[in-house]
Design a protein around this motif. Sequence first.
Motif, PDB file in Angstrom:
ATOM      1  N   ARG A 268       7.944 -18.690  19.477  1.00 44.23           N
ATOM      2  CA  ARG A 268       7.510 -19.482  18.330  1.00 44.23           C
ATOM      3  C   ARG A 268       8.241 -18.993  17.083  1.00 44.23           C
ATOM      4  O   ARG A 268       8.299 -17.786  16.828  1.00 44.23           O
ATOM      5  CB  ARG A 268       6.003 -19.358  18.141  1.00 44.23           C
ATOM      6  CG  ARG A 268       5.435 -20.141  16.972  1.00 44.23           C
ATOM      7  CD  ARG A 268       3.974 -19.807  16.774  1.00 44.23           C
ATOM      8  NE  ARG A 268       3.391 -20.601  15.712  1.00 44.23           N
ATOM      9  CZ  ARG A 268       2.184 -20.386  15.201  1.00 44.23           C
ATOM     10  NH1 ARG A 268       1.442 -19.385  15.660  1.00 44.23           N
ATOM     11  NH2 ARG A 268       1.706 -21.157  14.234  1.00 44.23           N
TER      12      ARG A 268
ATOM     13  N   GLU B 122      -6.014 -18.928  25.960  1.00 46.31           N
ATOM     14  CA  GLU B 122      -5.048 -19.885  26.514  1.00 46.31           C
ATOM     15  C   GLU B 122      -4.009 -19.169  27.375  1.00 46.31           C
ATOM     16  O   GLU B 122      -3.548 -19.715  28.379  1.00 46.31           O
ATOM     17  CB  GLU B 122      -4.367 -20.650  25.377  1.00 46.31           C
ATOM     18  CG  GLU B 122      -5.306 -21.603  24.640  1.00 46.31           C
ATOM     19  CD  GLU B 122      -4.597 -22.356  23.526  1.00 46.31           C
ATOM     20  OE1 GLU B 122      -3.413 -22.054  23.248  1.00 46.31           O
ATOM     21  OE2 GLU B 122      -5.230 -23.257  22.934  1.00 46.31           O
TER      22      GLU B 122
ATOM     23  N   LYS C 291      -0.711 -26.423  28.658  1.00 48.53           N
ATOM     24  CA  LYS C 291       0.126 -26.181  27.487  1.00 48.53           C
ATOM     25  C   LYS C 291      -0.602 -25.301  26.482  1.00 48.53           C
ATOM     26  O   LYS C 291      -1.822 -25.353  26.349  1.00 48.53           O
ATOM     27  CB  LYS C 291       0.523 -27.510  26.844  1.00 48.53           C
ATOM     28  CG  LYS C 291       1.450 -28.356  27.718  1.00 48.53           C
ATOM     29  CD  LYS C 291       1.892 -29.619  26.985  1.00 48.53           C
ATOM     30  CE  LYS C 291       2.858 -30.440  27.829  1.00 48.53           C
ATOM     31  NZ  LYS C 291       3.307 -31.675  27.126  1.00 48.53           N
ATOM     32  N   MET C 292       0.185 -24.512  25.787  1.00 55.17           N
ATOM     33  CA  MET C 292      -0.343 -23.635  24.748  1.00 55.17           C
ATOM     34  C   MET C 292      -0.347 -24.382  23.416  1.00 55.17           C
ATOM     35  O   MET C 292       0.617 -25.073  23.074  1.00 55.17           O
ATOM     36  CB  MET C 292       0.511 -22.374  24.631  1.00 55.17           C
ATOM     37  CG  MET C 292       0.623 -21.555  25.893  1.00 55.17           C
ATOM     38  SD  MET C 292      -0.851 -20.582  26.235  1.00 55.17           S
ATOM     39  CE  MET C 292      -0.838 -19.434  24.864  1.00 55.17           C
ATOM     40  N   SER C 293      -1.430 -24.259  22.670  1.00 49.00           N
ATOM     41  CA  SER C 293      -1.483 -24.846  21.338  1.00 49.00           C
ATOM     42  C   SER C 293      -0.725 -23.951  20.357  1.00 49.00           C
ATOM     43  O   SER C 293      -0.509 -22.767  20.629  1.00 49.00           O
ATOM     44  CB  SER C 293      -2.941 -24.995  20.885  1.00 49.00           C
ATOM     45  OG  SER C 293      -3.564 -23.722  20.800  1.00 49.00           O
ATOM     46  N   GLY C 294      -0.307 -24.522  19.240  1.00 53.57           N
ATOM     47  CA  GLY C 294       0.377 -23.727  18.232  1.00 53.57           C
ATOM     48  C   GLY C 294       1.881 -23.829  18.285  1.00 53.57           C
ATOM     49  O   GLY C 294       2.575 -23.104  17.567  1.00 53.57           O
TER      50      GLY C 294
ATOM     51  N   TRP D 295       4.042 -23.237  20.845  1.00 51.81           N
ATOM     52  CA  TRP D 295       4.754 -22.228  21.625  1.00 51.81           C
ATOM     53  C   TRP D 295       5.662 -22.904  22.654  1.00 51.81           C
ATOM     54  O   TRP D 295       5.255 -23.828  23.353  1.00 51.81           O
ATOM     55  CB  TRP D 295       3.772 -21.305  22.344  1.00 51.81           C
ATOM     56  CG  TRP D 295       2.950 -20.448  21.427  1.00 51.81           C
ATOM     57  CD1 TRP D 295       1.704 -20.734  20.947  1.00 51.81           C
ATOM     58  CD2 TRP D 295       3.317 -19.185  20.888  1.00 51.81           C
ATOM     59  NE1 TRP D 295       1.253 -19.732  20.134  1.00 51.81           N
ATOM     60  CE2 TRP D 295       2.233 -18.751  20.079  1.00 51.81           C
ATOM     61  CE3 TRP D 295       4.437 -18.371  20.998  1.00 51.81           C
ATOM     62  CZ2 TRP D 295       2.244 -17.544  19.402  1.00 51.81           C
ATOM     63  CZ3 TRP D 295       4.454 -17.173  20.313  1.00 51.81           C
ATOM     64  CH2 TRP D 295       3.376 -16.762  19.530  1.00 51.81           C
TER      65      TRP D 295
ATOM     66  N   THR E 247      -8.019 -17.163  20.392  1.00 53.00           N
ATOM     67  CA  THR E 247      -7.709 -18.487  20.935  1.00 53.00           C
ATOM     68  C   THR E 247      -6.432 -18.438  21.761  1.00 53.00           C
ATOM     69  O   THR E 247      -6.368 -18.971  22.886  1.00 53.00           O
ATOM     70  CB  THR E 247      -7.560 -19.512  19.798  1.00 53.00           C
ATOM     71  OG1 THR E 247      -8.781 -19.582  19.059  1.00 53.00           O
ATOM     72  CG2 THR E 247      -7.215 -20.884  20.350  1.00 53.00           C
TER      73      THR E 247
END
Length: 288
Positions: free
Chosen positions: A128, A261, A110-113, A115, A257
Amino acid sequence: MLKSLSRAVSVAARLSTKAPAARAALASPALCAPSSASTRPFTRSIWMLCSSNGATSGSRPKLLSTERGLPAVPCGCGGLHTEGDKAFAEFLSDEIKEEKKIQKSATLPKMSGGWELKLNGTEAKLIRSLSGERVTITFNINNSIPPTLEEEEEPGHGQKAEEKEPEIVSTPNFVVEVLKQGAKNALVFDCHFPEDEIGHGKGQEESDIFAIQEVSFQPEGDEDWKETSYTLNTDSLDWALYDHFMDFLADRGVDNTFANELIELSTALEHKEYIQFLEDLSSYIKCN
């Protein structure tokens, strides 16, 4: 006596004038229409070619038959199956097992932030929304693995070092679309991963691992993409303007970052699709 000799010479002369025409007729016979009774001289029947002595036998001979025939079709699918296909299927079975052994996880990272991931075959979209803006990242895993260059063996070593398979890493080009609320067009960034920047930032001053190639305004959606829109190429761009573009992306979550990812996600997705391709190929070869 003289009359007999003269008559013989005359007959010989007439025969000599007719002979070339007869030879020409034998040399190049004309094709006859189906209704014609005449036939081409020396036309060998195809049944003669299939029979050892040309004689008629009780059973109908096979056309140009040979001792080697086509392999049997055990599965009833109507396809061709050979010993090579069998060996191919066995190889694919072993290859699938080995690839599943080195697969890190059956699920995608999984992508952080925040998305949101949407998949369509080999194409992936990361979406996003942030303060009235929508940021969309699009990439495709096809042709995303850079070629591996084999390193030459260093001289002076008597024994080869233990061979180690190079790690497969997917570094796809990706497109960033930033659409502001109420805007007619999106600001689009065409980005890529320069090979000499991959892995930098560890133990040294961090540098950007991705770069912007082009910037343009485009209508929302891939189907409305216009090649006639002005496109800014960054090769000859002022560095101050380029840095502002990079800061603009970083403020919207597209930074190092995110790029790291993205590489992990693309690599996992590429490996998953590769295994699926091998499984589909194995089924195709075995006609399952």
